[in-house]
Design a protein around this motif. Structure first.
Motif, PDB file in Angstrom:
ATOM      1  N   GLY A   1      47.465  -1.012  15.725  1.00  0.00           N
ATOM      2  CA  GLY A   1      46.583   0.140  15.889  1.00  0.00           C
ATOM      3  C   GLY A   1      47.153   1.162  16.856  1.00  0.00           C
ATOM      4  O   GLY A   1      47.096   2.369  16.617  1.00  0.00           O
ATOM      5  N   ILE A   2      47.722   0.669  17.962  1.00  0.00           N
ATOM      6  CA  ILE A   2      48.354   1.572  18.929  1.00  0.00           C
ATOM      7  C   ILE A   2      49.566   2.250  18.306  1.00  0.00           C
ATOM      8  O   ILE A   2      49.753   3.462  18.446  1.00  0.00           O
ATOM      9  N   TYR A   3      50.388   1.481  17.584  1.00  0.00           N
ATOM     10  CA  TYR A   3      51.564   2.055  16.913  1.00  0.00           C
ATOM     11  C   TYR A   3      51.150   3.150  15.927  1.00  0.00           C
ATOM     12  O   TYR A   3      51.730   4.234  15.909  1.00  0.00           O
ATOM     13  N   GLU A   4      50.145   2.863  15.112  1.00  0.00           N
ATOM     14  CA  GLU A   4      49.681   3.837  14.119  1.00  0.00           C
ATOM     15  C   GLU A   4      49.106   5.077  14.799  1.00  0.00           C
ATOM     16  O   GLU A   4      49.352   6.200  14.357  1.00  0.00           O
ATOM     17  N   ALA A   5      48.346   4.902  15.865  1.00  0.00           N
ATOM     18  CA  ALA A   5      47.768   6.034  16.585  1.00  0.00           C
ATOM     19  C   ALA A   5      48.858   6.919  17.185  1.00  0.00           C
ATOM     20  O   ALA A   5      48.761   8.145  17.145  1.00  0.00           O
ATOM     21  N   VAL A   6      49.904   6.306  17.709  1.00  0.00           N
ATOM     22  CA  VAL A   6      50.994   7.081  18.317  1.00  0.00           C
ATOM     23  C   VAL A   6      51.809   7.810  17.247  1.00  0.00           C
ATOM     24  O   VAL A   6      52.118   8.991  17.388  1.00  0.00           O
TER      25      VAL A   6
ATOM     26  N   ARG B   1      49.676  10.752  15.523  1.00  0.00           N
ATOM     27  CA  ARG B   1      48.866  11.571  16.434  1.00  0.00           C
ATOM     28  C   ARG B   1      48.927  13.064  16.110  1.00  0.00           C
ATOM     29  O   ARG B   1      48.005  13.801  16.425  1.00  0.00           O
ATOM     30  N   ASN B   2      49.989  13.541  15.476  1.00  0.00           N
ATOM     31  CA  ASN B   2      50.150  14.973  15.208  1.00  0.00           C
ATOM     32  C   ASN B   2      49.730  15.375  13.800  1.00  0.00           C
ATOM     33  O   ASN B   2      49.969  16.502  13.390  1.00  0.00           O
ATOM     34  N   ILE B   3      49.118  14.478  13.065  1.00  0.00           N
ATOM     35  CA  ILE B   3      48.710  14.792  11.697  1.00  0.00           C
ATOM     36  C   ILE B   3      47.393  15.549  11.736  1.00  0.00           C
ATOM     37  O   ILE B   3      46.445  15.142  12.395  1.00  0.00           O
ATOM     38  N   SER B   4      47.352  16.668  11.003  1.00  0.00           N
ATOM     39  CA  SER B   4      46.147  17.502  11.003  1.00  0.00           C
ATOM     40  C   SER B   4      45.088  16.912  10.073  1.00  0.00           C
ATOM     41  O   SER B   4      45.385  16.131   9.176  1.00  0.00           O
TER      42      SER B   4
ATOM     43  N   LYS C   1      42.177   9.764   9.926  1.00  0.00           N
ATOM     44  CA  LYS C   1      41.269   9.199  10.927  1.00  0.00           C
ATOM     45  C   LYS C   1      41.424  10.001  12.207  1.00  0.00           C
ATOM     46  O   LYS C   1      42.538  10.310  12.621  1.00  0.00           O
ATOM     47  N   THR C   2      40.311  10.327  12.827  1.00  0.00           N
ATOM     48  CA  THR C   2      40.366  11.022  14.110  1.00  0.00           C
ATOM     49  C   THR C   2      40.848  10.041  15.183  1.00  0.00           C
ATOM     50  O   THR C   2      40.825   8.822  14.982  1.00  0.00           O
ATOM     51  N   MET C   3      41.259  10.579  16.318  1.00  0.00           N
ATOM     52  CA  MET C   3      41.714   9.713  17.403  1.00  0.00           C
ATOM     53  C   MET C   3      40.568   8.822  17.883  1.00  0.00           C
ATOM     54  O   MET C   3      40.782   7.668  18.229  1.00  0.00           O
ATOM     55  N   GLY C   4      39.342   9.331  17.851  1.00  0.00           N
ATOM     56  CA  GLY C   4      38.189   8.528  18.239  1.00  0.00           C
ATOM     57  C   GLY C   4      37.998   7.335  17.315  1.00  0.00           C
ATOM     58  O   GLY C   4      37.699   6.225  17.773  1.00  0.00           O
ATOM     59  N   GLU C   5      38.156   7.543  16.002  1.00  0.00           N
ATOM     60  CA  GLU C   5      38.039   6.438  15.043  1.00  0.00           C
ATOM     61  C   GLU C   5      39.139   5.406  15.273  1.00  0.00           C
ATOM     62  O   GLU C   5      38.895   4.202  15.207  1.00  0.00           O
ATOM     63  N   ARG C   6      40.339   5.891  15.554  1.00  0.00           N
ATOM     64  CA  ARG C   6      41.453   4.979  15.819  1.00  0.00           C
ATOM     65  C   ARG C   6      41.197   4.154  17.080  1.00  0.00           C
ATOM     66  O   ARG C   6      41.430   2.949  17.104  1.00  0.00           O
ATOM     67  N   LEU C   7      40.729   4.829  18.145  1.00  0.00           N
ATOM     68  CA  LEU C   7      40.463   4.129  19.410  1.00  0.00           C
ATOM     69  C   LEU C   7      39.341   3.104  19.246  1.00  0.00           C
ATOM     70  O   LEU C   7      39.364   2.041  19.866  1.00  0.00           O
TER      71      LEU C   7
END
Length: 191
Positions: A23-28, A31-34, A152-158
């Motif tokens: 999850g951390i790898y995917e979020a990082v 992170r720049n995808i609109s 997915k928004t960063m909030g959903e990822r977190l």
């Protein structure tokens, strides 16, 4: 019974840790995808540098003759099937490889291609598919468009990372409780 619970706790720790790390790898990496796809023409992919982008690509045509099916099986049962087809540019060389969840239709081959998905380097293709396209279209650089991408928004990822991390912590707590009670029992019997 205790050893079975201990093994279960170990599995919970392992799975929780693995999913948290992924999850951390995917979020990082994403992170720049609109949130909304960027509209681009197939000719502009010449300048594409390989960064992940959420795009809608127009232009080119689908090459049904070089469509490959990729099936994932477990114990003889089909878990999922994807189809990979090249989208050809004006020079009849593949510009990108489309990933379809359903088999592409003949109608798609006769209309101008317009597809939305996550654009990434061709290394994202399964190795068998990548080898087949490398042999077929040697010396050609192409990309992959993953059509089953969901933003997915960063909030959903977190939130997902938090759930997986909680699973990891629960496994540690269970393991600690099971190992602590055995130490207490040993100390009581020695006294």
């Amino acid at each position: 019974m205790k050893s079975l619970l201990l093994k279960g706790a170990n599995w919970i720790i392992l799975i929780g840790l693995a999913l948290t790390c992924y999850g951390i790898y995917e979020a990082v990496t994403q992170r720049n995808i609109s949130a909304s796809p960027e509209a681009i023409d197939i000719s502009s992919l010449v300048n594409y540098e390989g960064e992940l982008k959420y795009v809608t690509i127009t232009g080119g045509r689908l090459d049904l003759a070089n469509t490959y099916e990729y099936t994932r099986e477990k114990k003889g049962k089909v878990r999922s099937r994807d189809f990979y087809s090249p989208i050809l540019g004006k020079d009849d060389k593949p510009v990108y490889i489309m990933q379809f969840e359903n088999e592409p239709t003949m109608e798609m081959a006769f209309t101008e291609a317009k597809f939305t998905g996550l654009l990434k380097e061709s290394s994202g293709l399964p190795s068998d598919i990548l080898d087949a396209y490398t042999a077929e279209f040697s010396g050609t650089d192409y990309f992959m468009l993953q059509t089953d991408f969901t933003y997915k928004t960063m909030g959903e990822r977190l939130k997902l990372i938090g759930i997986f991390f909680a699973m990891f912590i629960i496994g540690i707590v269970i393991r600690k409780a099971l190992t602590r009670s055995s130490r207490n029992t040993q100390q009581e019997t020695e006294a």
